[in-house]
Design an enzyme around this catalytic site. Sequence first.
Site, PDB file in Angstrom:
ATOM      1  N   TYR A  20       0.820  -1.217   0.000  1.00 57.23           N
ATOM      2  CA  TYR A  20       0.000   0.000   0.000  1.00 57.23           C
ATOM      3  C   TYR A  20       0.853   1.267   0.000  1.00 57.23           C
ATOM      4  O   TYR A  20       0.518   2.224   0.695  1.00 57.23           O
ATOM      5  CB  TYR A  20      -0.895   0.062   1.247  1.00 57.23           C
ATOM      6  N   TYR A 148     -14.629  -3.769   3.659  1.00 56.42           N
ATOM      7  CA  TYR A 148     -13.321  -4.235   3.151  1.00 56.42           C
ATOM      8  C   TYR A 148     -13.220  -5.721   3.463  1.00 56.42           C
ATOM      9  O   TYR A 148     -13.451  -6.139   4.601  1.00 56.42           O
ATOM     10  CB  TYR A 148     -12.171  -3.486   3.824  1.00 56.42           C
ATOM     11  N   ASP A 242     -17.826 -11.448   8.150  1.00 53.14           N
ATOM     12  CA  ASP A 242     -16.369 -11.375   8.080  1.00 53.14           C
ATOM     13  C   ASP A 242     -15.889 -10.819   9.423  1.00 53.14           C
ATOM     14  O   ASP A 242     -15.905  -9.601   9.635  1.00 53.14           O
ATOM     15  CB  ASP A 242     -15.965 -10.480   6.902  1.00 53.14           C
ATOM     16  N   LYS A 271      -7.036 -12.340  11.643  1.00 48.36           N
ATOM     17  CA  LYS A 271      -6.132 -11.426  12.340  1.00 48.36           C
ATOM     18  C   LYS A 271      -5.664 -11.837  13.755  1.00 48.36           C
ATOM     19  O   LYS A 271      -4.502 -12.143  13.934  1.00 48.36           O
ATOM     20  CB  LYS A 271      -6.754 -10.035  12.363  1.00 48.36           C
TER      21      LYS A 271
HETATM   22  C1  PLP Z   1      -7.616  -7.699   7.194  1.00 45.23           C
HETATM   23  C2  PLP Z   1      -8.960  -8.083   6.721  1.00 45.23           C
HETATM   24  C3  PLP Z   1      -9.133  -8.932   5.621  1.00 45.23           C
HETATM   25  C4  PLP Z   1      -7.970  -9.460   4.815  1.00 45.23           C
HETATM   26  O1  PLP Z   1      -7.125 -10.260   5.549  1.00 45.23           O
HETATM   27  P1  PLP Z   1      -5.626 -10.541   5.011  1.00 45.23           P
HETATM   28  O2  PLP Z   1      -5.071 -11.484   5.998  1.00 45.23           O
HETATM   29  O3  PLP Z   1      -4.945  -9.212   4.985  1.00 45.23           O
HETATM   30  O4  PLP Z   1      -5.765 -11.123   3.654  1.00 45.23           O
HETATM   31  C5  PLP Z   1     -10.414  -9.276   5.269  1.00 45.23           C
HETATM   32  N1  PLP Z   1     -11.476  -8.829   5.953  1.00 45.23           N
HETATM   33  C6  PLP Z   1     -11.349  -8.017   7.006  1.00 45.23           C
HETATM   34  C7  PLP Z   1     -12.569  -7.565   7.746  1.00 45.23           C
HETATM   35  C8  PLP Z   1     -10.089  -7.598   7.417  1.00 45.23           C
HETATM   36  O5  PLP Z   1      -9.966  -6.763   8.457  1.00 45.23           O
END
Ligand code: PLP
Length: 438
Positions: A20, A148, A242, A271
Amino acid sequence: MTASSIPWLDQGYPHIWLPYAQMKTAARPLPVRSTQGCCIELADGRTLIDGIASWWTACHGYNHPHIADAVRAQLARMPHVMFGGLVHEPALSLARRLCGLLGPGLDRVFFTESGSVSVEVAMKMAMQYWANRGEPGRRRVVAFRGGYHGDTFGTMAVCDPTIGMHAAFRGLQPETETPELPRDDEGEALLDQFLRRQEGQVAALLVEPLVQGAAGMRMHAPEVLRRLRRLADRHGILLIFDEIFTGFGRTGTLFAFEQAGIRPDIVTLSKALTGGTLPLAATVASESVFEAFWSDDPGHALMHGPTYMGNALGCAAAHASLDLFESEPRLAQVAAIEGQLCEGLAACRDLPCVHEVRVMGAIGVVELKWVPDRTLLCQAFLDAGVWVRPLGKSVYLTPAFIMPADQLQRLLQALQSVLARVTPAFFPGRDAGGKDVA
Ligand SMILES: *Cc1c(COP(=O)(O)O)cnc(C)c1O
């Protein structure tokens, strides 16, 4: 980059490609020597208090001995073995443990190595669920404004197109509309109409529950999730949460969806899953989603299988991280952080550059009126001894849950004093009259 007198930096920097970043103009990255607790130690000996827990992963702080011991022990036994045709205890017991934490209705775990890929898998599950059930026309995943979900091609297509992270790839895929979240009755009626117009084409709704993270830490009420569950049920489509950012305590409950009293059909986790130590992600589906794949037809199998799927080191780290949620008062710590964030950020509310202050769990956000110059703002934070990076208009804190109150106080003071001292030069999109020209 000017010479730094650090050989690995000067020799390696011409060969590294950073995320980025417009590498020509971005501030030079800071060389890190080590991490400890809630701090990052730089190569020049400076120590920064980490305000964002390494992209929201390091919920127990850095170098927690319990996770380190678990990974060391697993490394000695078996770092990794392929997951095709073979299984192992760390992965299977972790799957069982995650299902136990998520509660009934989320019963099958598919492991991957990154968040984006876990969302890809969730979308593949949803589409093939319908194909296997004789409705191959249901291929659309409807995601929302402000969302996202990752950087891969499939997940780029379900990110909010206006956040501009993926502008270079526009047009490669059909532009998918991202409707507004249904925040009230009117919003629910609008989304209902949207879904009715696409009857028979939608496989699933996809949302970050309670907080849309990467697009600027936008928060919504649990009621929004109940509205989504209602609409998904009415239209007979799947609901995917998500929880890659929100999962594991960040919003105050272990999973954000608990606050809404409803359950998704599929959830993605990553995460904080390993406490910020090893890359691991999981897509967890309901038994009824899984049943659509259970068949004598080999073509009904889920065709996905990352090489490092179910990595044993990652699973051991995740187990150790979950141990810490059990043995230490993490959710109480999040509640204490929430209180301190509310109190500490209140002083920012009346600063001239501030639009709004928001807090949920261990997430504190100061949304500015204009998009700041990241280089200038980050430098000011560095000078104050803290590691904080804005996301668009938002400056936020997502500290480790174990952060001591005095360290969090220093973060809050740094935030307030930097934001109180910003000059117009910090806001290149703002003209001399103070109007937003961006
Ligand atoms: C960080 C994130 C992703 C992507 O995860 P990566 O491990 O960076 O591929 C997808 N969805 C959400 C809500 C995120 O915070």
